[in-house]
Scaffold this motif. Sequence first.
Motif, mmCIF file in Angstrom:
data_model
loop_
_atom_site.group_PDB
_atom_site.id
_atom_site.type_symbol
_atom_site.label_atom_id
_atom_site.label_comp_id
_atom_site.label_asym_id
_atom_site.label_seq_id
_atom_site.Cartn_x
_atom_site.Cartn_y
_atom_site.Cartn_z
ATOM 1 N N VAL A 60 16.694 -45.110 -62.171
ATOM 2 C CA VAL A 60 17.881 -44.411 -62.677
ATOM 3 C C VAL A 60 18.743 -45.386 -63.476
ATOM 4 N N ALA A 61 18.880 -46.611 -62.965
ATOM 5 C CA ALA A 61 19.670 -47.633 -63.652
ATOM 6 C C ALA A 61 19.091 -47.990 -65.019
ATOM 7 N N LYS A 62 17.776 -47.802 -65.167
ATOM 8 C CA LYS A 62 17.127 -48.072 -66.465
ATOM 9 C C LYS A 62 17.360 -46.943 -67.464
ATOM 10 N N GLY A 63 17.982 -45.847 -67.008
ATOM 11 C CA GLY A 63 18.289 -44.747 -67.916
ATOM 12 C C GLY A 63 17.385 -43.539 -67.799
ATOM 13 N N HIS A 64 16.489 -43.527 -66.812
ATOM 14 C CA HIS A 64 15.597 -42.384 -66.641
ATOM 15 C C HIS A 64 16.273 -41.250 -65.872
ATOM 16 N N GLU A 65 15.889 -40.041 -66.189
ATOM 17 C CA GLU A 65 16.071 -38.913 -65.275
ATOM 18 C C GLU A 65 14.821 -38.897 -64.406
ATOM 19 N N VAL A 66 14.994 -38.861 -63.099
ATOM 20 C CA VAL A 66 13.860 -39.065 -62.203
ATOM 21 C C VAL A 66 13.565 -37.814 -61.381
ATOM 22 N N ILE A 67 12.298 -37.452 -61.360
ATOM 23 C CA ILE A 67 11.818 -36.397 -60.459
ATOM 24 C C ILE A 67 11.002 -37.085 -59.379
ATOM 25 N N VAL A 68 11.450 -36.981 -58.139
ATOM 26 C CA VAL A 68 10.773 -37.609 -57.007
ATOM 27 C C VAL A 68 10.014 -36.539 -56.236
ATOM 28 N N ILE A 69 8.723 -36.773 -56.016
ATOM 29 C CA ILE A 69 7.895 -35.876 -55.199
ATOM 30 C C ILE A 69 7.635 -36.578 -53.871
#
Length: 412
Positions: free
Chosen positions: A30-39
């Motif tokens: 997230v800190a790198k700028g991604h929107e994250v989808i965690v499965i």
Amino acid sequence: MSVLVMKFGGTSVATLDRIHRAAKRVAVEVAKGHEVIVIVSAMAGKTNELVGWVNETSPMYDAREYDAVTSSGENVTAGLMALRLQEMDVPARSWQGWQVPVQTTSAHGAARILDIPPENIRAKFAEGMKVAVIAGFQGVSPEGRITTLGRGGSDTTAVAFAAAFEAERCDIYTDVDGIYTTDPRICEKARKLDRIAFEEMLELASLGAKVLQTRSVELAMRYKVKLRVLSSFEEQSDEAGTLVCDEEEIMESNVVAGVAYSRDEAKMTLISVADRPGIASAIFGALADAGVNVDMIVQNISEEGRTDMTFSCPNDQVMRAEKAVEAARERGDIRFNDLVTDTGVAKVSVVGIGMRSHTGVAADMFKALSAEGVNIKVITTSEIKISVLIDRKYMELAVQALHDAFGLDKAA
């Protein structure tokens, strides 16, 4: 903003401490700028416990209620992961399959994903959510009932989300640090691969390598989803793990990429079958109707209108296979003198896209096995695979011999 999919298996979320560790990895992305989808999978051992409860309560259970119970383990993990991320000031929320929605077929216990509309999650990303924590392994049927995707279904969930959201990459976190040339527990010279082609991984997964579920690799190959397999217990880096990618993205590779094995195999031979048109259809149609997963098939040369038909199947399907062929004989569909079953065999395979352009792989394989006194019972081949059936007691010896013969301990 780019989307990254991160999947954490059961061992990676087995305790609250491990969930915390996984959440830290998510926060880094997230800190790198991604929107994250965690499965997330259920915590290690939880699904088996839930299945046990179902069987104890109702041996002849309703498959719809089975899915309602067994999918609950992932819901717990998703909620706990979202809570941990919130405690770290990362905007996150949990999602169950029906909320996304993950639309599936109605085949309870073995549903297939039909579609994942991205609108609901994209809307929440637009509102400031940074992480969507998805309960893996589950979806919703056209009838509105909870479904499950079968064992290992969280891998498939992860790849399907990566495809639906055109993710930059799909990272699969597990208890191993990548894909190896063979099982390190059997061969101490096994080497971690930096990259492996989709086709090679698909063959290895279908042949018994348990790092990735076969359906997830099929999906990744179809939608060109870059997969990275890495350990949740080691330091994170951009070069960690193994990247599963297109063949074109691999500059040089060994002719053989890996050696796979399956120890729970059985060899069954129908002795003196009438050699006539339609006999193979009659035999294997009966086996298919009985749900027997037939793998290797060999038919001997016909002699005086009779032949022998040999095939392999999983050990736990032998009784079902025997009943199926006996029933076909009683109906008059097939005629044979005897059925001989050998449950003491194992399948060993070499896999590599380099086989397409290199000759002599089969000869080298058979020579290596011969040098160790290993007798081959059945052989099958495809464009990038050679499989043999051997006595199970020689399986580990065969794996080690083939690993040495093809120099898999050395990079290309």
